[in-house]
Design a protein around this motif. Structure first.
Motif, PDB file in Angstrom:
ATOM      1  N   SER B 549       0.619  -1.266   0.005  1.00 50.54           N
ATOM      2  CA  SER B 549       0.230  -0.061  -0.023  1.00 50.54           C
ATOM      3  C   SER B 549       0.821   1.310  -0.035  1.00 50.54           C
ATOM      4  O   SER B 549       2.074   0.944   0.298  1.00 50.54           O
ATOM      5  N   THR B 550       0.383   2.290  -0.314  1.00 49.19           N
ATOM      6  CA  THR B 550       1.121   3.379  -0.617  1.00 49.19           C
ATOM      7  C   THR B 550       1.144   4.294   0.889  1.00 49.19           C
ATOM      8  O   THR B 550       2.166   4.617   1.171  1.00 49.19           O
ATOM      9  N   SER B 551       0.091   4.467   1.491  1.00 53.01           N
ATOM     10  CA  SER B 551       0.151   5.186   2.621  1.00 53.01           C
ATOM     11  C   SER B 551       0.333   4.309   3.909  1.00 53.01           C
ATOM     12  O   SER B 551       1.442   3.492   4.119  1.00 53.01           O
ATOM     13  N   THR B 552      -0.754   3.906   4.812  1.00 52.26           N
ATOM     14  CA  THR B 552      -0.574   3.535   5.857  1.00 52.26           C
ATOM     15  C   THR B 552      -0.653   1.908   5.663  1.00 52.26           C
ATOM     16  O   THR B 552      -1.387   1.443   4.967  1.00 52.26           O
ATOM     17  N   PRO B 553       0.227   0.957   6.323  1.00 50.97           N
ATOM     18  CA  PRO B 553       0.250  -0.466   6.131  1.00 50.97           C
ATOM     19  C   PRO B 553      -1.262  -1.184   6.203  1.00 50.97           C
ATOM     20  O   PRO B 553      -1.740  -0.468   7.491  1.00 50.97           O
ATOM     21  N   ILE B 554      -1.557  -2.018   5.708  1.00 48.85           N
ATOM     22  CA  ILE B 554      -3.044  -2.737   5.872  1.00 48.85           C
ATOM     23  C   ILE B 554      -2.800  -4.034   6.253  1.00 48.85           C
ATOM     24  O   ILE B 554      -1.980  -4.882   5.394  1.00 48.85           O
ATOM     25  N   LEU B 555      -3.410  -4.776   6.880  1.00 46.90           N
ATOM     26  CA  LEU B 555      -3.195  -6.145   7.198  1.00 46.90           C
ATOM     27  C   LEU B 555      -4.824  -6.626   7.065  1.00 46.90           C
ATOM     28  O   LEU B 555      -5.816  -6.411   7.541  1.00 46.90           O
ATOM     29  N   SER B 556      -4.742  -7.774   5.991  1.00 46.23           N
ATOM     30  CA  SER B 556      -5.742  -8.449   5.758  1.00 46.23           C
ATOM     31  C   SER B 556      -5.891  -9.653   6.442  1.00 46.23           C
ATOM     32  O   SER B 556      -5.125 -10.386   6.102  1.00 46.23           O
ATOM     33  N   LEU B 557      -6.792  -9.927   7.352  1.00 42.97           N
ATOM     34  CA  LEU B 557      -6.743 -11.201   8.174  1.00 42.97           C
ATOM     35  C   LEU B 557      -8.077 -12.135   7.828  1.00 42.97           C
ATOM     36  O   LEU B 557      -9.513 -11.433   7.993  1.00 42.97           O
TER      37      LEU B 557
END
Lengths: 454, 861
Positions: B549-557
């Protein structure tokens, strides 16, 4: 005194009742404890002695605190903690005894992370907690000191440790003894910090200066105290890297080479200690500084090789072995290189590949084909897939062409011209590496162990 | 590879688990890990306090995970609970309730539900005729029963488990004569087996290790945003689904196409995936088979190998180093390595556990930083085994003992190699070991001394763990830990190659599926219960992806439940939140609630799981004949006959205005049962009015009834002692024996209901269980019972019971009874009415105890 005596006896009782609880929780046969057993029992138990309201509220409060901590809601956790303190007045002596430890654990965690907390608040809390019950004094003191140390307050940490050091309660148990030793060792470490600061200052002073003499006298005092403090702990089996390191440094500084060697040898070779690679590394570095004979260095590294064949010192070990006159060392030198490259973390170590390529050629030139074959026989069924696959050929060539060339040479020598890695690299056309690849092809033709006749 | 230059100080002690004299450093708090020793002072004084990221928080986008896929078409049943296995009711004299398996009830249920299985083999053994014991004087005719005729009688008439079934005279005779023999032998044979089974089930309930490792995998696809979820579904989890999912930049997954599936022959327990040298591999463990697929870049699986594990497989892991290599563990204690070149090869075999004796056959194997070295684990420890070295040798990596300051009763539940095989990974030598109390990180270069220990405090078994790639450059790596009951914890592991691994910041708990309940619309209780059960289903799989991702990291759970549901949650990294920013409370978005309602609608359309025990169905034709023969007049028999002829349920309207059967006695309704009235009013929504009424009444001059009531309440508490017994004896004279033994309608007259259990009434309620247990344990003869040294208050009641029972049996059972078997000897009077009706119950008198327990709530207090 009356109070503390009863505390103590309660704590003795506690240790036995805890065991009983253990027996109760375990399922007959397996001996395993299930923290979730109670939850199952509660679904069926209708009778039995119900928990008192007080116990119910405190245990609910405890779970709220834990939940808030795991959600990083420090403010809320602190509020619950305020209420939880009532557990110290629990009529159940068992719970009352266990409470200070839980309160310290959770409370210190809240104070460590709470955005509005500060060192003063932490100090006040720690000082209060130390004196509730008798069993936690040493542990809390030690952790308090570590906290202060972490916050750069060495003076306060030192004072704390000094207080704890002299504290005694009842018969000295072995766990108490270890804790006191730990406290002393940390105190020694603090003294070492002070000492090394002085050493820095001293190195900036002129030797003829008057100040130099007082400063060096100071240092001597420190070293004596430190050796007393550190010496006791490092006799106990454990991992004491920072202590051993600083102790040896001080001993070395004052020219006590024998003392330092003894400490390090004991730390590395005492069987009661865990097999700590650092113990061998420290000893090796010490011997190197001492300019010990090569034989001696090899013998130390041989043991490190047994424990951690992937360590970066192994390449140094290989160089030592290569320089040695003994043939068995030459053979071991080959073995060490192969072993280093067995590990997943070392597959892209270009130095290791370079050494191996060079040493393979050297070994084969010295007509020790059997050595190479011996090493290769246990690896021939997995090295091609692990190192010399088409995938790696492509990605290595893309990322690090020098590495690819070294690997291709080794691949060609070990598994012949038909090896996919070798074939891929040898087909590449690159200005800078053209010469290298050509030489590689020639070498493979000459030394490949697959068709030694050709 | 570099080794940390200076390790954290630790005391090293050898010894067994729970050695109390070790100063356990894990007593220290999570912040201990954040503490660093200043390596050398000059550096420290210049840089000041090293900065530690205090708050590393993953903020959930919704308060709970959302369903990703519609529920499967198969019904799901939550299975056994503690209530099915344990004795209910407390043990009043124990401080802590003790676990007692309720074999009696299970045995009785088994005999009810599977009488054919229980008794048929005996019948087969006895073949043609039963020669039943009896007095010599009696003729052959009364003591020999023909099996053929008996079976004829049974055929089509005898519903298993129906206490009001029609019984022929022959059957009755047979069951009275054969009861003691049949009951004894069946109970003897079955009892042990059933107990064994129950122990196993109970252990499984406490710890079901079948799904260790997890059955949900994320197979990365062509682009980093697209991947496949691989998971089992279906009522028996024997269909392996491949669902393509695309992750939007916002982190929300989108399901692409319908999932493909592979039908397998057994339930899938574990799904493992690895991408090695660009090849994606998928390994699946079932109970007795393991299979390996290669997943092409297009996402199509191609089978590579199927392995059969005769003793049952407990774990499978894929090599991170060599494509296609896998390690399989079997219950027999063998570890096999399968390679594409060499095929299957046993590399280790030891039926015993590593450190101390533990009965669990669970074994686990994983890879290490050396492709030819494996870790072998069981409940007691983990060993490093060189597959090329001599068999059986190796070094202990982890010991359940004082070395790691393990607690008493601590056992290894999961071990996992955290390296990925690529030299870039910082943790290529680290192993994760989870017990029910703690989590350990062990470096294989320094065996026995954990580098990190964290008391996770999960309230269920941590059987799932996933180490994720760092969400950004320089970030610590998130480690997900999943408990069986759905609890999730997220830890951050930091530490470069040359420093020891440690926790970055305090661990965090993530919402579980249970937290999603508030997103669903409110339902009527039965559906609500069903939804709750579904959300509470154990978590059997965990997968996560961090899309670039470009901005804040995302965690898909993603999580998979035992019901086959896949739930998804999106989390956003909040690095270093400000000092005052508490985790903001998130709420459900309209889309989320819409998604949940849609899912719920689909769920409620799925037919509920069929009950384990179905009401007996039986042929009624012959019975119909009987009814017609008798030519009874009246509306009721006519309606009955009509209903029977049509084979439908008898309803109220068929019977017309029946004299309403008296309801079962209410629980001691006092003269003024306030509670039920209040409840009644509340149920009708008039609680306020009721309160008004009551206020008005109590302020009035009606103090006396209240006191009266109080007294009756008090007295009813004590009434269970003596006076009551005579009373019930008076109200219920011994029912006259009825040789025809007609089926009794379900609504038993109240007088008899009262008579039931009255032996128990003579005993204080808290002692009834003890008495029951006591009597069940003693192999009492009937006459011996009279002399049994029971406390005086009890003996009287027992005697009363006994005498009543004897008269009864003397009346009902004409043939002389051999009553020296414990089962036969103890048929308390509570069963009197049913004994009459169904002599078959005498065959299984063991169940009477539990029957009573079930009826207990009706007794009132």
């Amino acid at each position: 005194m009356q109070k503390s005596m009863s505390d103590f006896s309660e704590e003795l009782i506690k240790s036995t009742t805890e065991d009983d609880q253990g027996e109760r929780c375990e399922l007959s046969g397996t001996g395993m404890h299930f923290p979730w057993l109670q939850k199952h029992i509660e679904t069926v138990a209708t009778g039995g002695k119900k928990e008192k309201d007080f116990a119910q509220t405190t245990s609910a409060c405890l779970s709220f605190i834990q939940e808030a901590l795991l959600k990083h809601q420090w403010q809320q956790a602190a509020e619950y903690m305020h209420s939880y303190l009532q557990v110290l007045e629990d009529s159940d002596s068992c719970k009352r005894q266990a409470a200070p430890e839980i309160i310290w654990k959770l409370g210190s965690e809240i104070l460590y992370y709470h955005p509005k907390s500060n060192v003063e608040a932490f100090n006040a809390f720690a000082d209060r907690m130390k004196n509730i019950g008798v069993m936690n004094y040493l542990k809390i003191s030690l952790q308090h000191a570590l906290y202060l140390l972490h916050h750069g307050m060495l003076e306060d940490a030192n004072r704390n440790l000094s207080q704890a050091e002299t504290w005694r309660y009842g018969e000295k148990s072995s766990s108490q003894e270890v804790l006191i030793n730990l406290i002393q060792a940390y105190k020694g470490l603090l003294q070492y910090y002070a000492w090394s600061k002085k050493k820095m200052e001293l190195s900036q002073l002129d030797k003829d200066d008057y100040a130099y003499n007082t400063a060096s006298q100071n240092m001597l005092d420190h070293s004596w105290k430190t050796s007393v403090n550190l010496g006791a702990l490092i006799q106990i089996p454990g991992v004491w890297d920072p202590f051993v390191k600083s102790y040896v440094e001080m001993l070395e500084f004052y020219g006590d080479q024998d003392g330092a060697r003894e400490v390090l040898t004991n730390y590395a070779y005492d069987e009661k200690f865990p097999s700590n690679p650092n113990a061998h590394i420290y000893l090796y570095n010490f011997l190197k500084r001492e300019k010990a004979p090569r034989e001696k260095l090899i013998s130390v590294l041989k043991i490190l090789y047994q424990i951690v064949p992937s360590h970066k010192l192994m390449l140094e070990f290989h160089r030592l072995l290569r320089k040695s006159e003994k043939e068995e060392h030459h053979k071991l030198g080959l073995e060490v290189l192969f072993a280093v490259l067995d590990f997943a973390g070392c597959t892209k170590n270009i130095t290791a590949w370079k050494y191996l390529a060079k040493y393979l050629r050297q070994t084969l030139m010295g007509s020790h084909l059997a050595w190479v074959q011996e090493e290769w026989s246990s690896r021939k069924n997995w090295w091609p897939g692990f190192h010399f696959s088409y995938f790696w050929a492509k990605s290595d060539w893309k990322e690090d062409k020098a590495l690819a060339c070294e690997k291709a040479l080794v691949a060609g020598v070990l598994s012949g011209k038909g090896c996919r890695y070798f074939r891929y690299i040898s087909k590449q056309d690159h200005q800078v590496f053209r010469k290298k690849i050509k030489r590689m092809k020639k070498l493979v033709k000459k030394y490949s162990i697959i068709n030694p006749g050709l | 590879m570099d080794f940390p230059g200076s390790l954290r100080p630790t005391v090293f002690m050898t010894g067994p688990l729970g050695l109390s004299d070790v100063p356990d450093m894990s007593f220290m708090c999570s912040w201990r890990d954040a503490l660093t020793l200043p390596e050398s002072l000059p550096q420290n004084s210049e840089n000041g306090v090293p900065h530690v990221a205090k708050g590393l928080l993953w903020e959930p986008e919704t308060p709970g995970p959302l369903p990703l896929l519609p529920p499967g078409p198969d019904p799901w049943h939550p299975g056994l609970t503690a209530q099915d296995l344990l004795f209910r009711g407390g043990h009043p004299f124990q401080k802590q309730p003790r676990v007692v398996l309720d074999v009696t009830e299970q045995l009785s249920r088994f005999l009810w539900d599977h009488g054919d299985i229980a008794f048929a083999p005996l019948g087969k053994l006895m073949l043609e005729n039963f020669k039943l014991e009896g007095a010599r004087s009696r003729s052959k005719k009364t003591t020999v029963v023909s099996v053929k005729r008996l079976l004829q009688d049974l055929d089509g008439h005898q519903p298993w488990g129906c206490p009001w079934a029609y019984l022929s005279y022959r059957q009755r005779r047979f069951s009275i004569l054969g009861g003691p023999i049949l009951g004894k032998s069946v109970a003897n044979l079955l009892g042990d087996l059933l107990h064994e089974e129950l122990v196993m089930r109970w252990e499984q309930l406490l710890l079901d290790d079948a799904f260790t490792g997890g059955a949900l995998a994320w197979v990365p696809g062509k682009t980093p945003r697209v991947g496949q979820l691989v998971y089992p579904a279906g009522s028996t989890l024997d269909k392996l689904y491949f669902q393509e999912v695309s992750l939007t930049p916002g982190g929300n997954p989108q399901v692409l196409r319908d999932p493909g599936h592979i039908q397998l022959r057994g339930p899938v327990r574990q799904v493992v995936t690895r991408t090695v040298q660009g090849e994606s591999l998928l390994a699946v463990r079932s109970d007795y088979h393991c299979a390996l697929w290669k997943v092409s870049r297009q996402g199509r699986p191609a089978p590579l190998q199927v392995l059969q594990v005769e003793k049952g497989a407990t774990g499978i892991s894929l090599s991170p180093h060599l494509p296609g290599e896998l390690a399989v563990c079997s219950r027999s204690g063998a570890i096999c390595l399968w390679t594409p070149q060499d095929g299957l090869r046993r590399v280790y075999k030891d039926p015993d556990t590593l450190v101390f004796r533990d009965p669990s056959p669970w074994r686990w194997a994983d890879f290490t930083a050396h492709p030819r070295v494996l870790t072998v684990g069981d409940r007691t420890g983990v060993k490093i085994v060189d597959t090329q070295g001599p068999p059986g040798c190796g070094l202990l990596l982890f010991r359940g003992g004082a070395e790691a300051s393990c607690q008493k009763g601590e056992r290894v539940l999961l071990t996992q190699y955290l390296g990925e095989g690529s030299p870039e990974s910082l943790h290529s030598t680290l192993h994760l070991i989870c017990t029910q109390f703690s989590l350990y990180l062990v470096d294989e270069r320094l065996p026995l001394v954990p580098m990190l220990k964290w008391n996770h405090g999960l309230p269920s078994a941590p059987l799932l763990a996933r180490l994720l790639p760092p969400p950004g450059p320089g970030c610590p790596r998130p480690l997900l830990l999943g408990g069986q009951d759905g609890q999730l914890q997220l830890l951050h592991i930091t530490g470069e190659e040359a420093s020891t691994p440690r926790l970055a910041g305090p661990p965090q708990s993530l919402p579980s599926r249970n937290d999603s309940l508030s997103a669903f619309p409110v339902l009527e209780p039965k559906s609500q219960w069903r939804l709750q059960e579904r959300l509470k289903a154990p978590t059997i799989g965990l997968a996560a992806a961090i899309p670039p991702s470009t901005s804040t990291p995302i965690l898909s759970l993603f999580q998979l439940s035992a019901a086959g549901d896949v739930f998804h949650q999106c989390l956003r990294l909040q690095a270093d939140p400000g000092p005052d920013s508490c985790a903001p409370t998130v709420s459900w978005s309209p889309q989320a609630t819409a998604c949940c309602s849609q899912w719920l609608k689909a769920l409620l359309e799925v037919p509920p799981a069929p009950p384990v025990w179905a009401a007996p169905t039986f042929s009624h034709r012959r019975l119909l004949g009987c009814v017609e023969q008798r030519e009874v007049e009246g509306k009721v028999p006519e309606g009955l006959r009509a209903a029977m002829a049509e084979g439908r349920l008898l309803q109220q309207r068929d019977l017309g205005s029946l004299p309403t059967a008296e309801p079962p006695p209410a629980p001691e309704p006092g003269p003024d049962d306030e509670l039920s009235k209040r409840l009644e009013a509340a149920w009708e929504g008039q609680a306020a009015a009721w309160w008004e009424r009551r206020q008005g009444r109590s302020s009035g001059p009606r103090q006396q009834p209240k006191r009266h009531k109080r007294r009756t309440q008090l007295s009813s508490t004590f009434s269970s002692l003596s006076g009551r017994l005579e009373l019930s004896d008076v109200t219920s004279p011994p029912p006259s024996p009825d040789p025809e033994a007609r089926p009794r309608p379900p609504g038993t007259p109240p007088s008899q209901e009262l008579a039931q259990e009255h032996w128990a009434r003579g005993v204080p309620s808290e002692r009834q269980q003890t008495l029951r247990d006591y009597m069940a344990k003693l192999p009492l003869r009937e006459d011996a019972l009279e002399d049994a040294s029971a406390p005086p208050s009890q003996t009287s009641s027992i005697r009363a019971t006994r005498s009543r029972q004897r008269t009864l049996q003397d009346n009902t059972a004409k043939p002389p009874l051999q009553r020296d078997t414990p089962e036969g000897a103890f048929v308390p009077s509570s069963q009197t009415s049913s004994i009459q009706a169904t002599p078959s119950r005498q065959q299984t008198p063991v169940l009477s105890g539990s029957q009573r327990i079930r009826k207990k709530p009706r007794m009132g207090f």
